[in-house]
Write a protein that holds these residues in place. Structure first.
Motif, PDB file in Angstrom:
ATOM      1  N   VAL A   1      83.067-121.223  77.221  1.00  4.42           N
ATOM      2  CA  VAL A   1      81.911-120.302  77.335  1.00  4.42           C
ATOM      3  C   VAL A   1      82.489-118.957  78.568  1.00  4.42           C
ATOM      4  O   VAL A   1      81.712-118.092  78.551  1.00  4.42           O
ATOM      5  N   SER A   2      83.492-119.443  79.074  1.00  3.49           N
ATOM      6  CA  SER A   2      84.146-118.398  79.846  1.00  3.49           C
ATOM      7  C   SER A   2      85.128-117.355  79.407  1.00  3.49           C
ATOM      8  O   SER A   2      85.417-116.334  79.941  1.00  3.49           O
ATOM      9  N   SER A   3      85.070-117.595  77.912  1.00  5.54           N
ATOM     10  CA  SER A   3      86.028-116.614  76.965  1.00  5.54           C
ATOM     11  C   SER A   3      85.257-115.437  76.699  1.00  5.54           C
ATOM     12  O   SER A   3      83.808-115.555  76.356  1.00  5.54           O
ATOM     13  N   HIS A   4      85.708-114.300  76.946  1.00  2.00           N
ATOM     14  CA  HIS A   4      85.029-113.250  76.403  1.00  2.00           C
ATOM     15  C   HIS A   4      84.674-112.951  75.077  1.00  2.00           C
ATOM     16  O   HIS A   4      83.582-112.452  74.897  1.00  2.00           O
ATOM     17  N   MET A   5      85.418-113.813  74.308  1.00  2.00           N
ATOM     18  CA  MET A   5      85.194-113.466  72.725  1.00  2.00           C
ATOM     19  C   MET A   5      83.975-114.728  72.384  1.00  2.00           C
ATOM     20  O   MET A   5      83.404-114.273  71.519  1.00  2.00           O
ATOM     21  N   VAL A   6      84.085-115.612  73.077  1.00  5.83           N
ATOM     22  CA  VAL A   6      82.979-116.678  72.987  1.00  5.83           C
ATOM     23  C   VAL A   6      81.683-116.197  73.549  1.00  5.83           C
ATOM     24  O   VAL A   6      80.531-116.125  72.852  1.00  5.83           O
ATOM     25  N   GLN A   7      81.724-115.573  74.693  1.00  5.75           N
ATOM     26  CA  GLN A   7      80.530-114.932  75.253  1.00  5.75           C
ATOM     27  C   GLN A   7      79.905-113.848  74.210  1.00  5.75           C
ATOM     28  O   GLN A   7      78.651-113.578  74.174  1.00  5.75           O
ATOM     29  N   THR A   8      80.814-112.947  73.782  1.00  2.00           N
ATOM     30  CA  THR A   8      80.515-111.829  73.093  1.00  2.00           C
ATOM     31  C   THR A   8      79.902-112.439  71.528  1.00  2.00           C
ATOM     32  O   THR A   8      78.847-111.924  71.120  1.00  2.00           O
TER      33      THR A   8
ATOM     34  N   VAL B   1      74.740-113.775  68.680  1.00  2.00           N
ATOM     35  CA  VAL B   1      73.610-114.721  68.122  1.00  2.00           C
ATOM     36  C   VAL B   1      72.362-114.400  68.742  1.00  2.00           C
ATOM     37  O   VAL B   1      71.320-114.346  68.084  1.00  2.00           O
ATOM     38  N   ALA B   2      72.258-114.363  70.085  1.00  2.00           N
ATOM     39  CA  ALA B   2      71.195-114.022  70.800  1.00  2.00           C
ATOM     40  C   ALA B   2      70.667-112.752  70.290  1.00  2.00           C
ATOM     41  O   ALA B   2      69.453-112.615  70.199  1.00  2.00           O
ATOM     42  N   ILE B   3      71.046-111.750  70.214  1.00  2.00           N
ATOM     43  CA  ILE B   3      70.679-110.361  69.589  1.00  2.00           C
ATOM     44  C   ILE B   3      70.151-110.587  68.525  1.00  2.00           C
ATOM     45  O   ILE B   3      69.168-110.163  67.846  1.00  2.00           O
ATOM     46  N   ALA B   4      70.695-111.466  67.317  1.00  2.00           N
ATOM     47  CA  ALA B   4      70.301-111.717  65.880  1.00  2.00           C
ATOM     48  C   ALA B   4      69.214-112.447  66.102  1.00  2.00           C
ATOM     49  O   ALA B   4      68.063-112.253  65.231  1.00  2.00           O
ATOM     50  N   VAL B   5      68.935-113.492  66.916  1.00  2.00           N
ATOM     51  CA  VAL B   5      67.571-114.347  67.233  1.00  2.00           C
ATOM     52  C   VAL B   5      66.553-113.567  67.671  1.00  2.00           C
ATOM     53  O   VAL B   5      65.407-113.580  66.998  1.00  2.00           O
TER      54      VAL B   5
ATOM     55  N   SER C   1      90.488-114.000  67.773  1.00  2.00           N
ATOM     56  CA  SER C   1      90.148-112.863  67.768  1.00  2.00           C
ATOM     57  C   SER C   1      89.851-112.202  66.474  1.00  2.00           C
ATOM     58  O   SER C   1      88.925-111.570  66.247  1.00  2.00           O
ATOM     59  N   SER C   2      90.568-112.734  65.386  1.00  2.00           N
ATOM     60  CA  SER C   2      90.376-112.133  64.011  1.00  2.00           C
ATOM     61  C   SER C   2      88.842-112.780  63.573  1.00  2.00           C
ATOM     62  O   SER C   2      88.047-112.043  62.909  1.00  2.00           O
ATOM     63  N   ALA C   3      88.737-114.187  63.757  1.00  2.00           N
ATOM     64  CA  ALA C   3      87.417-114.676  63.513  1.00  2.00           C
ATOM     65  C   ALA C   3      86.445-114.044  64.397  1.00  2.00           C
ATOM     66  O   ALA C   3      85.294-114.004  63.899  1.00  2.00           O
ATOM     67  N   ALA C   4      86.602-114.002  65.753  1.00  2.00           N
ATOM     68  CA  ALA C   4      85.595-113.545  66.466  1.00  2.00           C
ATOM     69  C   ALA C   4      85.155-111.913  66.020  1.00  2.00           C
ATOM     70  O   ALA C   4      83.779-111.606  65.947  1.00  2.00           O
TER      71      ALA C   4
ATOM     72  N   PHE D   1      79.143-105.933  77.454  1.00  2.00           N
ATOM     73  CA  PHE D   1      79.094-106.455  78.746  1.00  2.00           C
ATOM     74  C   PHE D   1      80.424-107.164  79.069  1.00  2.00           C
ATOM     75  O   PHE D   1      81.102-107.093  79.903  1.00  2.00           O
ATOM     76  N   PRO D   2      80.610-108.222  78.260  1.00  2.00           N
ATOM     77  CA  PRO D   2      81.456-109.502  78.484  1.00  2.00           C
ATOM     78  C   PRO D   2      83.041-108.770  78.238  1.00  2.00           C
ATOM     79  O   PRO D   2      83.877-109.448  78.753  1.00  2.00           O
ATOM     80  N   LEU D   3      82.856-107.457  77.762  1.00  2.00           N
ATOM     81  CA  LEU D   3      84.470-106.908  77.241  1.00  2.00           C
ATOM     82  C   LEU D   3      84.813-105.962  78.173  1.00  2.00           C
ATOM     83  O   LEU D   3      85.720-105.329  78.030  1.00  2.00           O
ATOM     84  N   THR D   4      84.167-105.861  79.304  1.00  2.00           N
ATOM     85  CA  THR D   4      84.675-104.685  80.166  1.00  2.00           C
ATOM     86  C   THR D   4      86.083-104.950  80.877  1.00  2.00           C
ATOM     87  O   THR D   4      86.998-103.992  80.909  1.00  2.00           O
ATOM     88  N   GLY D   5      86.617-106.218  81.032  1.00  2.00           N
ATOM     89  CA  GLY D   5      87.938-106.348  81.421  1.00  2.00           C
ATOM     90  C   GLY D   5      89.175-105.926  80.262  1.00  2.00           C
ATOM     91  O   GLY D   5      90.000-105.782  80.499  1.00  2.00           O
ATOM     92  N   GLN D   6      88.355-106.491  79.093  1.00  2.00           N
ATOM     93  CA  GLN D   6      89.339-106.105  77.735  1.00  2.00           C
ATOM     94  C   GLN D   6      89.354-104.557  77.694  1.00  2.00           C
ATOM     95  O   GLN D   6      90.474-104.116  77.166  1.00  2.00           O
ATOM     96  N   ALA D   7      88.227-104.063  78.031  1.00  2.00           N
ATOM     97  CA  ALA D   7      88.290-102.533  77.758  1.00  2.00           C
ATOM     98  C   ALA D   7      89.347-101.842  78.923  1.00  2.00           C
ATOM     99  O   ALA D   7      90.151-100.865  78.509  1.00  2.00           O
TER     100      ALA D   7
END
Length: 606
Positions: free
Chosen positions: A352-359, A364-368, A427-430, A471-477
């Motif tokens: 859950v600390s991974s930016h991919m898992v967080q995204t 999922v939360a947005i979908a729910v 990343s392919s799967a995410a 938001f979780p992807l700011t570092g990757q940005a």
């Protein structure tokens, strides 16, 4: 430079000609046209490569597009409604994205290790040979499909080869795949434009630093999402679905071996879409569509396999990650290793600390939340979102199981021990997970907006959801926009030195080269592969440290065999390993001509 820009514009006009014709003749949505053109180009070039007429096909495609542009202007150019039909968010995004990447990657060059072991190497070899790779090249990953490399080949063959152009070409391909996310976007409903753009940013930043390379892990996810959206947008016309989606699915299986898993998932989704239409389908149309959507991509995959068998003397079993009848027996790995592998893989996949898992969790939360909102507003369940949510969760679990099999049976144990390549594979799967699920969310959101077009609150809600998604992807940005590494790595030094060598001396492939960069430790063969990429030859010896008498003897032997010595960096410890008079010299960075192991001159001296 002016010639390059002029030809680059002509290439764009060629694609525009095909797009103009397809849009006006077959009414294909503008969001689908770029990936349709790019994937068809790659597939046609693949066929040309099999027939050994690769450059001829490239120039025929180019000329045909220019002819289509002139014809389309003559036939439809005077009609205002023609130009209005192109004024969509998808068109604006594609044009703006392509222009952005063209300027953003100006003067960029390849840096990542994997570019020199394969993804950049295959492009350079194809450009040099004007053919698919074979035994005459130094491409060692023989079974890796050439899908994206074919599109890059097309662009750099016409515009002129450079690493900058290769990176721009792949970025334009990526832009074409992401344009499909605007399939629901209209100017009348700004929320759809905002939502689509937020998803684009999330997918681009998921593995942000790979945009600077020719690696295909992220691209694989983009193409899979594009195939899903193209299929959905054309689902009401089976023949149109086959014609538009088949090239994209063919490119999917031509991009990477794992593309076959994504291909299977997309096909299942397309079958479900067709069934859900509740419209009668004739047996003839169903059979023809199935033959195209399933049969043709599998035929492309089969033809690639047959080509590699004929083009290389080495057997299939010698390929990296080759799957044979004996592959999946009892794993030849210690029990402790298997236990550790299982724990480490699960930890990485669901960290859950991974930016991919967080995204993915935020998606999922947005979908729910969206499903609950749909139930509240429309008094009905959002079945599409619920089914998509279950499907992508099942897909991710299956994908992790496939990765487990990869690490357990196919990957060398020393690499599997530290889960080599896991972030890229994940990343392919995410990307597919987020892209596919958000596609269904946007679709249902669009249904609500159709009834309440001017509801300003929906724009606010959509914007907040988009910010939450990225938001979780700011570092990757930051990695995405960071270009500072282009000036700091050894790559630029090697490129400059080898360019100087070729300028000052008639160096041949058979001229052996010894390279010294004293790091005091191994660089995992980065410099070796970099030199091989520069020379397109394997006739060199590379040393990054010298700690034993055995290494010292090998250096002396290689210097005696070599015509040139390239010094990138040297310390006193390396100097003590050099033989004879070389030991007493302080060698500065540069290229030296050798004669029987002794320096006769410095090539790049002032």
């Amino acid at each position: 430079m002016n010639n390059v820009i002029f030809i680059f514009i002509l290439v764009f006009l060629s694609f525009a000609g095909y797009g103009f014709f397809i849009r006006c003749t077959y009414k294909v949505q503008t969001a689908l046209i770029p990936i349709l053109l790019f994937s068809t180009t790659a597939v046609l070039l693949f066929i040309g490569g099999l027939l050994n007429i690769l450059p001829h096909i490239a120039f025929v495609i180019f000329a045909g597009g220019l002819a289509a542009f002139v014809y389309s202007l003559w036939k439809w150019g005077r009609r205002v409604d023609t130009w209005v039909s192109f004024c969509t968010p998808a068109t604006l995004f594609f044009l703006a994205g392509s222009i952005f990447f063209a300027f953003f990657f100006k003067d960029s060059f390849l840096m990542h290790y994997d570019n020199f072991t394969h993804w950049g190497l295959i492009v350079k070899e194809m450009v040099g040979a004007n053919a698919l790779p074979d035994d005459s090249t130094i491409v060692s990953f023989r079974n890796y499909p050439p899908g994206t490399a074919l599109f890059i080949y097309y662009m750099v063959t016409l515009v002129g080869f450079s690493e900058t152009m290769a990176i721009i070409a792949q970025a334009i391909l990526i832009t074409g795949t992401l344009t499909t996310l605007f399939v629901f976007a209209t100017w009348k409903r700004p929320s759809t434009v905002i939502a689509s753009f937020a998803v684009v940013l999330a997918l681009l930043w998921m593995n942000g630093d790979t945009i600077h390379s020719l690696m295909v892990d992220s691209v694989l996810g983009y193409i899979a999402v594009a195939a899903l959206l193209v299929g959905y947008a054309t689902r009401h016309n089976l023949m149109m679905m086959m014609a538009v989606t088949t090239p994209v699915l063919s490119l999917l299986v031509l991009t990477k071996d794992s593309g076959k898993l994504f291909f299977a998932i997309v096909i299942i989704a397309l079958i479900f879409m067709v069934i859900k239409r509740n419209a009668p389908v004739s047996f003839k149309h169903a059979a023809v569509s199935a033959a195209g959507l399933i049969g043709l991509p599998l035929l492309v995959n089969f033809l690639w396999g047959r080509y590699t068998q004929q083009a290389y003397e080495a057997s299939y079993e010698s390929n990296r990650f080759a799957v044979t009848g004996d592959t999946f027996g009892a794993p030849d790995r210690p029990d402790a290793f298997i236990k550790t592998l299982t724990r480490d893989l699960l930890s990485a996949a669901f960290d859950v600390s991974s930016h991919m898992v967080q995204t993915m969790l935020i998606t999922v939360a947005i979908a729910v939340v969206a499903s609950v909102f749909m139930l509240w507003v429309n008094k009905r369940r959002a079945k599409g979102i619920i089914i998509a949510l279950i499907s992508v969760l099942a897909f991710y679990l299956i994908y992790i199981v496939m990765l487990y099999i990869l690490y357990l049976y196919l990957m060398p144990q020393n690499e599997a021990a530290y889960l080599a390549g896991m972030p890229r594979y994940q990343s392919s799967a995410a990307i597919f997970f987020v892209g596919a699920l958000m596609f269904y969310v946007i679709k249902e959101w669009d249904n609500i907006l159709n009834k309440q077009e001017r509801a300003f609150r929906y724009i606010i809600v959509t914007s907040l959801a988009g910010i939450l998604l990225i938001f979780p992807l700011t570092g990757q940005a930051q990695d995405f926009f960071d270009t500072s590494h282009y000036k700091k790595e050894v790559r630029s030094t090697v490129a400059d030195l080898y360019t100087e060598l070729r300028r000052e001396s008639n160096v041949e492939e058979e001229d052996r080269l010894t390279v010294i960069q004293d790091l005091g430790e191994s660089d995992r063969h980065y410099l070796k592969h970099l030199i091989e990429y520069e020379r397109l030859a394997e006739n060199q010896a590379v040393y990054t440290y010298c700690e034993t008498n055995k290494t010292q003897s090998r250096i002396a032997e290689d210097l005696n065999k070599s015509a040139y010595l390239m010094v990138i960096g040297e310390t006193s410890s390396m100097e003590s390993c050099l033989p004879g008079s070389l030991e007493t010299q302080h060698l500065e960075q540069g290229i030296y001509k050798l004669d029987e192991g002794q320096i006769s001159s410095q090539i790049n001296s002032d």
